[in-house]
Design an enzyme around this catalytic site. Structure first.
Site, PDB file in Angstrom:
ATOM      1  N   GLU A 151     101.336 -71.604  53.670  1.00 12.40           N
ATOM      2  CA  GLU A 151     101.915 -70.421  53.723  1.00 12.40           C
ATOM      3  C   GLU A 151     103.274 -70.194  54.027  1.00 12.40           C
ATOM      4  OE1 GLU A 151      97.892 -68.505  56.016  1.00 12.40           O
ATOM      5  OE2 GLU A 151      99.476 -69.047  57.031  1.00 12.40           O
ATOM      6  N   GLU A 314      91.849 -69.993  51.784  1.00 13.94           N
ATOM      7  CA  GLU A 314      91.357 -69.491  53.386  1.00 13.94           C
ATOM      8  C   GLU A 314      90.651 -68.120  53.145  1.00 13.94           C
ATOM      9  OE1 GLU A 314      94.299 -69.747  56.406  1.00 13.94           O
ATOM     10  OE2 GLU A 314      95.125 -71.465  55.773  1.00 13.94           O
TER      11      GLU A 314
END
Length: 692
Positions: A151, A314
């Site tokens: 991320e 995710e």
């Protein structure tokens, strides 16, 4: 040539953290994963202190055992480079790697992403751990791919360490070459900001009106952050290409101040995304009829604009939240399955749930995974097993298929980054994109997001019958010419207020009537304009003729007052109140074989819906079935086969009507006539036998 996630099957998997659990649990965990239909696990992205417990001493034993055990159970492994979580020894010994706030506060060890990308020391240490991991695992039969970092630009997407100021100065010098050119680009003649030495150049710093930096410098700040982030990722990508050439490379997330399109094109095999739909329920859009978790279809459309097929690294599988924020509700029965198919419907060829088991320690003890602390079967594990069984049957028929859409919403990084500061156009785009997406969604018209860059071609635009570019304040002459060619050849393009008044430096254009380089395309000019704020009410609209009776509609947030300049312009709606009552608000100009629309305000769903209606677009499934608003339609297809996903976002059953018999791949049933789709239910229609 870019590598694929999978060319045989939609893959299902889960994020796993062997370092968090007693080793005696691993085999049972992997066994249950396989029984649930999982084929892949992600691990390692937060474990730098395990891989390198002391500087220069590397230890792979724990993860060797974890990866070997996964392989014994027939699971593939995605390894993350652990550079989002520098260990304590690193930040203590090399404090220059730490990120700093604009006000000079140093972000210390104790969370994650407390580093900056510009520090030469940090880049060197990141390169070393990446190379050691790649050389160690490049031949392991279980390891199929790498996730760079985790991320990028999450937690913080601005950087103000000394290393960042230095890197920005060097970046600006490379870009402009001379201070004369930099001073022109940044408009430094205003307020005596002119630079006379490169040592005077910094990233924006605190000032008496701290939220008001030089706007042109601020735009370049975002460009710099994107470039420095991509160059940071490139260090790792280059090592992985060299040392682990048979394994694919991705990174996860779509966070601010990164040109993800360029990064993916230059460095990655495909982009990955972290999908948490209940963020849409705790932060709903500000308009009427909020999309809630359905808004994630807009996010996924944006992911698809980067990689036509992608990975969900995710996928939400439980309630979410850190110990002090982000209170995401537990998925209701059926919602996890709905969200999984939402991702697949929009182009995901792999879905990896976050996470296998909820953490018992740390910041994310309330970010729930499939298994709770009790480690006993629950309704979420049973739901995941159902999805695994379904994908085992139909996943090979879906993998690799592309999405079908006849409309696209245009965007550009320069507009997004400039609009973060400029409240005269930035907030308009967020509102209008949501309202347009609602209009397409509730009418069951699939829509793409399309990034407009220096590499966009006419052929890319001509895939679509309708293009919407809501508020492109920054609009180059090259993009304007491209849109003219698209329209002249038969396309329809739609603009909103504040179009075309800035150049690529963010300068307002001098001597050119608004909307700047597309004034001749839309056939109007902007005579006057006003921001709608404070005590100024949004004026109502009146269709000039033939408009659908849509009730009381207002021209919101900003108003351009238009003057018709061409006989080919049709005034579709006028302002019905305020000092500009009766003046054109919505126009349509015939241009070559196509048409160009201009709306002098932020879009609402009713206005978008009327433009869609007049443009002749309808749902591609209209001949087959009638669908209620709460059901989304998405189509994935290739040259051999097409599948239509029907997703019910409602907590109540959705009543459908099929005009012709059609097969549902999930149940195997042939659907005809009236059909009740259960709450959060999913249908995948086989369109092969139908001429749609």
């Amino acid at each position: 040539m870019k590598k694929q996630i999978s060319d045989k099957q939609i893959t299902l998997g889960v994020c796993y953290y062997p370092e968090h659990w007693p080793e005696e649990l691993w085999d049972d965990d992997y066994r249950r994963m396989k029984e649930m239909g999982f084929s892949i696990v992600r691990m390692g992205e937060f474990a730098w202190s395990i891989f390198e417990p002391e500087e220069g001493r590397f230890s792979f034993e724990l993860f060797d055992r974890a990866v070997d055990a996964a392989h014994r159970h027939g699971l593939q492994v995605i390894l993350g480079t652990p550079t989002a979580t520098p260990p304590a020894w690193l930040t203590h010994r090399y404090p220059e790697v730490l990120n700093v706030s604009k006000h000079g506060v140093v972000y210390r060890h104790g969370l994650r992403r407390h580093n900056n990308y510009s520090s030469p020391v940090y880049r060197e240490l990141c390169a070393r751990i990446t190379r050691r991991m790649a050389e160690h695992y490049h031949a392991h039969p279980a390891v199929v791919g790498w996730q760079i970092d985790n991320e990028l630009n999450c937690e913080s997407n601005v950087f103000y360490s000394d290393a960042d100021h230095t890197a920005f100065r060097e970046w600006a010098q490379r870009k402009y070459g001379t201070l004369e050119r930099l001073n022109h680009a940044w408009g430094t003649v205003f307020w005596s900001q002119t630079y006379t030495d490169w040592e005077q150049v910094y990233l924006p710093r605190p000032n008496p009106a701290d939220d008001t930096p030089n706007p042109h410098q601020a735009l370049d700040e975002k460009r710099f952050i994107s470039d420095i982030t991509i160059s940071f990722a490139k260090v790792q990508a280059d090592i992985l290409r060299e040392a682990a050439p048979r394994q694919w490379i991705t990174t996860n997330g779509l966070f601010g101040h990164i040109d993800n399109h360029r990064m993916t094109e230059q460095l990655l095999d495909f982009i990955s995304y972290d999908s948490y739909p209940t963020f849409g329920t705790i932060y709903p859009d500000g308009g009427t009829r909020p999309l809630l978790d359905r808004k994630w279809s807009l996010n996924l459309s944006n992911v698809r604009s980067i990689s036509r097929n992608f990975c969900i690294m995710e996928q939400q599988s439980g309630a979410g939240g850190w110990v002090n924020r982000m209170e995401l509700a537990m998925p209701r029965p059926g919602q996890m399955r709905l969200w999984t198919y939402q991702s697949i419907a929009h182009g995901a060829d792999s879905v990896v749930y976050f996470r296998w088991r909820t953490a018992t320690v740390g910041t994310e003890i309330y970010w729930h995974g499939l298994n709770d602390y009790s480690n006993r079967p629950n309704r979420r594990t049973r739901e995941a097993a159902r999805i695994g069984e379904e994908l085992a049957r139909i996943g090979s028929s879906l993998v690799g298929k592309k999405n079908r859409a006849e409309a696209a919403i245009l965007q550009s990084y320069d507009n997004a980054w400039d609009g973060e500061l400029d409240i005269w156009h930035g907030p308009l785009t967020g509102r209008s994109v949501i309202e347009w997406f609602k209009a397409f969604q509730y009418r069951h018209i699939p829509v793409d997001m399309l990034n407009l860059s220096g590499y966009t071609t006419l052929a890319e635009l001509q895939r679509y019958k309708l293009l919407v570019y809501p508020h492109p304040a920054v609009l180059t002459d090259e993009h304007a010419e491209l849109l003219k060619r698209y329209t002249h050849a038969g396309g329809t393009v739609v603009f909103g207020c504040r179009t075309g008044y800035k150049d690529s430096n963010g300068h307002c254009r001098l001597g050119q009537p608004l909307p700047g380089p597309v004034a001749d395309l839309v056939g109007i000019t902007v005579e006057d304009f006003t921001k709608i704020s404070g005590i100024i009410p949004a004026p109502s609209l009146r269709w000039t003729e033939g408009g659908t009776d849509l009730g009381d509609i207002h021209a919101e947030l900003f108003n351009d007052i238009l003057t018709v300049q061409s006989s080919s312009v049709e005034v579709v709606a006028a302002y019905a109140s305020d000092y500009y009552e009766g003046e054109p608000a919505l126009t349509r100009n015939a241009y070559g074989e196509g048409a160009a629309w201009y709306f002098g305000a932020a879009f609402s769903e009713p206005v978008a819906a009327e433009i869609i209606r007049r443009s002749g677009l309808q749902s591609p499934l209209a001949p087959l079935c009638e669908l209620p608003e709460q059901v989304e339609l998405a189509i994935r297809e290739d040259e051999r086969q097409a599948a239509a996903f029907l997703l019910n976002y409602g907590s109540s059953a959705a009543e459908l009507r099929f005009k012709s018999p059609v097969k549902d791949w999930l149940s195997g049933a042939v659907l005809e006539g009236d059909y009740s789709l259960e709450p959060y239910g999913v249908i995948v229609l086989d369109l092969d036998s139908l001429d749609l």
